[in-house]
Structure formats: structure tokens, C-alpha cells
Design an enzyme around this catalytic site. Structure first.
Site, PDB file in Angstrom:
ATOM      1  N   HIS A 480       0.833  -1.204   0.000  1.00  0.00           N
ATOM      2  CA  HIS A 480       0.000   0.000   0.000  1.00  0.00           C
ATOM      3  C   HIS A 480       0.875   1.265   0.000  1.00  0.00           C
ATOM      4  O   HIS A 480       0.725   2.141  -0.857  1.00  0.00           O
ATOM      5  CB  HIS A 480      -0.898  -0.026   1.245  1.00  0.00           C
ATOM      6  N   GLU A 481       1.804   1.330   0.962  1.00  0.00           N
ATOM      7  CA  GLU A 481       2.642   2.536   1.056  1.00  0.00           C
ATOM      8  C   GLU A 481       3.537   2.672  -0.172  1.00  0.00           C
ATOM      9  O   GLU A 481       3.806   3.778  -0.630  1.00  0.00           O
ATOM     10  CB  GLU A 481       3.473   2.515   2.349  1.00  0.00           C
ATOM     11  N   HIS A 612      -7.156  10.582  12.598  1.00  0.00           N
ATOM     12  CA  HIS A 612      -7.365  10.845  11.166  1.00  0.00           C
ATOM     13  C   HIS A 612      -8.142  12.140  10.946  1.00  0.00           C
ATOM     14  O   HIS A 612      -7.791  12.937  10.091  1.00  0.00           O
ATOM     15  CB  HIS A 612      -8.166   9.704  10.521  1.00  0.00           C
ATOM     16  N   GLY A 617      -5.373  14.887   8.084  1.00  0.00           N
ATOM     17  CA  GLY A 617      -6.047  15.666   7.041  1.00  0.00           C
ATOM     18  C   GLY A 617      -7.395  15.128   6.608  1.00  0.00           C
ATOM     19  O   GLY A 617      -7.924  15.529   5.579  1.00  0.00           O
ATOM     20  N   TYR A 618      -7.973  14.189   7.393  1.00  0.00           N
ATOM     21  CA  TYR A 618      -9.177  13.505   6.911  1.00  0.00           C
ATOM     22  C   TYR A 618     -10.498  14.117   7.375  1.00  0.00           C
ATOM     23  O   TYR A 618     -11.536  13.484   7.256  1.00  0.00           O
ATOM     24  CB  TYR A 618      -9.140  12.024   7.323  1.00  0.00           C
TER      25      TYR A 618
END
Length: 695
Positions: A480-481, A612, A617-618
Site C-alpha cells: 500500500h505505502e 485521522h 487531514g481527513y
């Protein structure tokens, strides 16, 4: 270095190239940033007094200022995440307000805003390419969202809010870190660790030794269990002791919800300030402000997608819980399942259904081999070669690695650091990719500066002379990263404002990362890397079949859980009224009625640790995970349609993905980029099929 040493010796002021991590100390932060901000303040004033509304007269010099600050402050931010210490925290806290003020001043600069609008109205506009135009348009929009149109009292108030929110976000994050660190469970009796796998016993004994129990061993303890995920997660899955699971579960869900570390008042204040900020900018609520710069067009559009997924996943989740209860009952468990039982019994049911444990697979996934498989896949799909470049860059911790990425001709096109292991004392949890250096064409010298990424994970470290043996989930996390990293590193955009992940709408940014996770289930990718670290034996076929089955196991519950978080986030930012009759807790409980099967328990203060949306930034953007997953599943479906065994077709589709999603960065709207790759707009069919929920 003594504090009296001259500032020219300060490694944080070099301003270009790879960060000299071997030389940077917390005491460098305050003097370096103080001097740098003074210099950049002057540069900004000079630029403002004589704005030339052209690309080279406005965008390039402004990029230079932003890049210079990003280099130094970016290093400080990175170290806060991977090498946190009281000294560094104090330095960060001292300088953060000044940095926020500088960015606020930049974002609200009327002369620059007027320059951008003049550039858009000028003859030069037609000569700019699509990427350049998008950068200018984003600069105009961002200035408006940063309050450039505000005057007098409204502007002062807006700026005060910005400062307070930045401070609250840091406090929130520190409280979660400190609360996570403050709790531990020391177990001394063999019956207290019944069911725990050897890897967790080793980790728990190591944690006990680090806490001063120098004679702790995996065999005889004592064992220290913490709320750090590599410890908490396996304990909840494997401990046969429901009473201890309950204790740990309640501690985990009540993190940062009491005493000096209580985040509840911070949440109320954050929501209040965000709403006020949105009103100052002319939005109905903060959710509208958040969506103004995202791919989703409106709150309604997000809710429509979420409701489509909720209807399918709710019924599935209800069915899954009933089956789990029946399974536990058949195994002699006479109680109704509680929250802290779910993880344990789900693990038992998964083992019974698919007849394997996460632990059994660990020996097949030693980190060096997983990296080999991941890099092999990058070559197969995108034609790039990854090679070790350890020693070519200073690192912040001896186990951090450094790699080079080269194109088909063998020329280097990017580099990245990999910091793979959990270090709870100084490193925050989770996994992330961050920019170290961005790709840009340096106009003064005519060369391209190559991008460098940070890839950070928190997997099980090497213990007792064995390599880091990964759970399959940790393998997925690494893929994923790396997907985020690829978008940063394989960009072909030469402008700072849109290269890599810059200017990519937030809800589209998870597309490449989630896309890469799908390859962990691809036969040739998996068998290429899953080999026993001692015998070299390839993962047996029956495990592969079980992994495929386990992939969709309880997927209704997993999707519903994400939707629950997303809906709470959206509701708090779109309709919740701070100080009104309904509390934050009431809002969550109300939403839980349609988005959870087991309602939250009274002790559940999960929102107090929901970094988050309150420290990341979520905010009003947690839905982005699901939004982007629709995109990523649909993108992977293009490879399935091409035929996963057809090397030529895979290679061709991979190059198309590289030339669109990975190359274009923020130079085009993500919908256009997606359509360029897929030939049409995305739909949910592939996501539901991959989740085993397709009708």
C-alpha cells in the site's frame, strides 16, 4: 554541537539535497527555523511588492520559497513521526505557530492572488499547458479557501482560528501517543498468556525487558502487553482470556478520554472552530469547505455512494455476526458475543474455515523476500528497477534502508527511504508515505531534480536473531505505502505544484496505494515472494486458496466499519451543531444504529483517538478511503480483464497505468486521469466482486 555555534553550521539550513540526518539535532530546530522564516519573510515581501503576473515571474519564485521552507520544516515533521523526543516536541511546539503564520500569510497574500488572477486573464494563459493551468487555478481556489477575500476583523478571526486549530491538532496527537504509551498490562502467570503466539510472547518479553524486567523471556515472562498495534492486535485475536481482552479493549477505546490527556474538550473546540471557519468563507458547513477541493462533488454525492455500499454491507455484516455467534456457541462458548470477543472468535472461525493462522504464514514472509517480490512486481508492471543504495544517504535510525529506482535505460529516476519496524517509544503508529524531495525541473540549470520518498511502516521488528517475519496484513501495508510512493516517484510532471501526489484531490490519492494491495493476492506475485525463511520452501498451494477465501471473510463487517467512521466524520462536519442539544457522543450513537450491528459500549470513546479526522487531514474526508477503493478496484479489474497470466497484456496495461495514474500527478483532474487509463468512468462492480458481495 553547542548552541553558540554559528548558524552557517546548522544542517537544517542547507536547504537542498538529502537531509543530513546524521547531523541534525533537536537544538538545531529553533535557531534554523527562526532564521529561515526571517529570510523567507523578506523574499515574500520582495515578491509581493513587484508581482509579475507570468509563470516565470510569479509561479517559479513562489515555488522557490515554498520549496525552501518545505525542505527544512519537512525534516522536522518527519522526525516528529519517526524519532519523537521531549526536546524535539518542545522545539516543534515553539516554532509551529510561526510556521503556520507564514503559510497563512502566503495563502492570504492579496498581491499574489491578484497576480494569479491576472495571469489567468493574460495572453500567456493560452500558452500554458494543462498542468500549469491547473496549478494556477488551484492557487486561486486555495487562496480563496485560505481567506484571501477576508478583510479586517473577519481576517484576524480566521487567522486566529488557523493557529488554534494547528495547536489543537498537535495536542490531540500527542495525547493519543502519550495515552497509548501510558497503558500496559504486565502478565506474570502462564495462564494469562494462554493462546498467545510465539511472536507475541517474544515481543511482550522484549517490551518487559525494555521496561526494566531484565530477565524476561518469551518462555517464562513476565510479558508486557501494550496498546501499540503489533501488541494489541495479536492479543485481541489470540488471548483465550475474555476478561483480559475486555480490559485491553476498554483501555484501547478509552485512550485519551480522561484526565490530563482527555481529548473530548478538544474535539468540541475543533468542531466549533471548523464550523466558524467555514461560515467565514461563506460555506454552510465545514464538510462543504472540505469538498471544495476534492474529487467528490458534494456531501450528497458522497452519501449516495456510501448508502449504496451500506445497503449491501449491512445485511452481510448482520449475517456474519449471526454465523460467528453460532460458531462460538458450537465451540462451547455460552455467552453472547461482546465487542472484545469478536476479534478472538473471528480469528478462530477464520482458522477453522480456512485452516490457517496469521502466525503460520509469518515464516513465509521475511521482509527481504517480500521486498524482492514487490520490486519484481514494479518491474513487471511498470518497467522500473529497484536496487539497494544503502550508505548513499544518511539515515535517522540504523535499520532504515535507502533504495534507487531506475527506468528501462538504467537511468535513476527516483529514490526512497524505508523505515519498516515498530519503535513505540519514539515512532507514531500506523504506516505512511511522505515526500522528502519533489520532482521539479530546475529552470536555472535545466536539469530535473529527482524525487525522494519516505516509506514508513510499523511491522514486527527482527526478534531473537530472526529476520522481520511479516503477517500477511503487514505485507499488504507495505504494498500500500509503496503504491503511494510510486505516484510520488514515477511522476513525469516537472512543475512543483503538480508533481507526484501534489494537487491530486484527496479522495483520489489512495487509488495507487489500494491498487497495489490487490497484487498481494495475484498468484505469480505471491508465489514469487512467499518462501519459508529457513527452508526456502514456497508457500503451499492450499494456503493460497485459503488466503483468497479469507480475503472476503467478514468483508461486509469490514466495509460497514469504514462506513461507520466515514458517516460519523461527515455528520460531525456537515450537520452537527456544537453546543446544541445533541452531543458528539449522541451523534455517533445515532449513526451507529444504521452502521453497526453491535452498538458501541458506554466506555467506547473511540473518537478521542480518531487522529485521522482531528489531527490528520481527513476531516470530512474519511470517506475518501472507500471512494478511492472504488477507483482502485476498478483499475485492478482492467488487469483482470487483460488476463493476469498474459504477460504481454499485463505489461501493456501496466505501462498505461504508469503513463496515466502514476505519471500525471496533479496535472489533470483525477476523473480525466482515470478515464484516460480505463476508457470510462469508475463503478462499484469490481469492489463488490472483490469483497465477495456482488449480487
Amino acid at each position: 554541537m553547542s548552541a553558540s555555534a554559528t548558524l552557517t553550521d546548522n544542517p537544517l539550513l542547507i536547504g537542498k539535497g538529502l537531509p543530513p540526518f546524521d547531523a541534525i539535532q533537536p537544538e538545531h530546530v529553533v535557531p534554523a527555523m527562526t532564521q529561515l522564516l526571517e529570510e523567507l519573510d523578506r523574499s515574500l515581501s520582495d515578491l509581493e511588492t513587484q508581482v509579475i503576473p507570468t509563470w516565470s515571474g510569479l509561479v517559479e519564485p513562489l515555488d522557490g520559497i515554498i520549496d525552501r521552507l518545505g525542505w527544512s520544516w519537512g525534516i522536522v515533521g518527519h522526525l516528529m513521526g519517526v524519532k519523537n523526543s521531549p526536546q524535539l516536541r518542545e522545539a516543534h511546539q515553539t516554532l509551529q505557530p510561526a510556521v503556520v503564520q507564514f503559510y497563512t500569510r502566503l495563502g492570504q497574500s492579496k498581491p499574489l492572488y491578484d497576480g494569479f488572477t491576472a495571469l489567468k486573464a493574460s495572453e500567456e494563459w493560452e500558452t500554458l499547458d494543462e498542468g500549469q493551468q491547473r496549478i494556477v487555478e488551484a492557487a486561486i481556489r486555495d487562496a480563496e479557501l485560505a481567506g484571501v477575500g477576508l478583510e479586517g476583523e473577519a481576517k484576524d478571526r480566521f487567522n486566529a482560528i488557523q493557529l488554534e486549530l494547528a495547536d489543537l491538532s498537535t495536542q490531540f496527537s500527542n495525547h493519543v501517543l502519550d495515552a497509548t504509551k501510558a497503558f500496559s498490562l504486565t502478565l506474570t502467570q502462564p495462564e494469562e498468556v494462554d493462546g498467545l503466539p510465539p511472536s507475541l510472547l517474544s515481543l511482550a518479553a522484549q517490551a518487559a525487558r525494555m521496561a526494566g524486567e531484565e530477565n524476561a523471556t518469551p518462555e517464562s515472562g513476565p510479558w508486557r502487553i501494550t496498546l501499540d498495534f503489533p501488541s494489541y492486535g495479536p492479543f485481541m485475536q489470540h488471548s483465550t482470556r475474555s476478561d483480559l481482552r475486555e480490559k485491553l479493549y476498554k483501555a484501547f477505546l478509552s485512550r485519551a478520554s480522561e484526565g490530563d490527556l482527555n481529548n473530548a474538550p478538544l474535539i468540541d473546540r475543533i468542531l466549533e472552530l471548523r464550523q466558524e471557519q467555514a461560515h467565514l468563507l461563506g460555506f454552510e458547513n465545514f464538510a462543504e469547505l472540505s469538498l471544495a477541493s476534492k474529487m467528490a462533488s458534494s456531501v450528497a454525492a458522497v452519501e449516495e455512494l456510501m448508502e449504496e455500499l451500506r445497503q449491501v454491507s449491512y445485511d452481510a455484516a448482520k449475517q456474519e455476526l449471526a454465523e460467528l455467534q453460532a460458531f462460538a456457541t458450537a465451540k462451547g462458548y455460552t455467552h453472547e458475543l461482546k465487542h472484545w470477543d469478536i476479534s478472538y472468535w473471528a480469528q478462530r472461525q477464520r482458522e477453522a474455515k480456512f485452516d490457517f493462522t496469521d502466525e503460520e504464514l509469518r515464516p513465509y514472509f521475511p521482509l527481504p523476500q517480500v521486498l524482492e517480490g514487490l520490486f519484481g512486481l514494479a518491474k513487471r508492471l511498470f518497467g522500473v528497477t529497484v536496487t539497494a543504495a544503502d550508505g548513499e544517504a544518511p539515515v535517522w535510525q540504523e535499520e532504515v534502508r535507502y533504495f534507487q529506482i531506475a527506468d528501462e535505460t538504467g537511468s535513476p529516476i527516483a529514490y526512497f527511504y524505508l523505515d519498516p519496524y515498530s519503535r513505540p517509544a519514539e515512532k507514531r503508529g500506523g504506516a505512511w508515505m511522505d515526500e522528502c524531495i519533489n520532482r521539479v525541473k530546475l529552470t536555472d540549470v535545466g536539469t530535473v531534480r529527482l524525487p525522494v520518498a519516505y516509506l514508513v511502516c510499523n511491522q514486527t521488528p527482527p526478534v531473537d536473531g530472526k529476520p522481520s517475519l511479516m503477517t500477511f496484513r503487514e505485507v499488504e501495508t507495505l504494498f500500500h505505502e509503496f503504491g503511494h510512493g510510486l505516484q510520488h516517484m514515477l511522476t513525469r510532471v516537472d512543475y512543483l505544484g503538480a508533481s507526484g501526489i501534489r494537487n491530486v484531490e484527496w479522495d483520489a490519492v489512495e487509488l495507487p496505494s489500494q491498487f497495489m494491495e490487490n497484487w498481494c493476492y495475484d498468484r505469480s506475485t505471491l508465489f514469487g515472494m512467499a518462501k519459508h525463511y529457513e527452508t526456502g520452501e514456497t508457500l503451499p498451494e492450499h494456503y493460497y486458496q485459503k488466503l483468497l477465501g479469507a480475503r472476503t471473510y467478514m468483508s461486509g463487517s469490514a466495509i460497514l466499519r469504514q462506513l461507520h467512521f466515514s458517516w460519523v466524520d461527515l455528520e460531525l462536519h456537515a450537520r452537527y451543531q456544537p453546543g446544541g442539544a445533541e452531543t458528539v457522543r449522541d451523534t455517533r450513537d445515532r449513526i451507529a444504529k444504521t452502521t453497526t450491528i453491535l452498538p458501541p459500549i458506554p466506555e467506547d470513546n473511540f473518537l478521542c483517538a480518531f487522529g485521522h479526522i482531528f489531527a490528520g487531514g481527513y476531516a470530512a474526508g474519511y470517506y475518501s478511503y472507500k471512494w478511492a477503493e472504488v477507483l482502485s478496484a476498478d483499475a485492478f479489474a482492467a488487469f483482470e480483464e487483460a488476463g493476469l497470466d498474459n504477460e504481454a497484456a499485463i505489461s501493456e496495461t501496466g505501462r498505461r497505468f504508469r503513463d496515466t495514474v502514476l505519471a500525471k500527478g496533479g496535472s489533470q483532474h483525477p476523473m480525466e486521469v482515470f478515464k484516460a487509463f480505463r476508457g470510462r468512468e469508475p463503478n462499484t462492480e469490481a469492489l463488490l466482486r472483490h469483497s465477495g458481495l456482488a449480487a
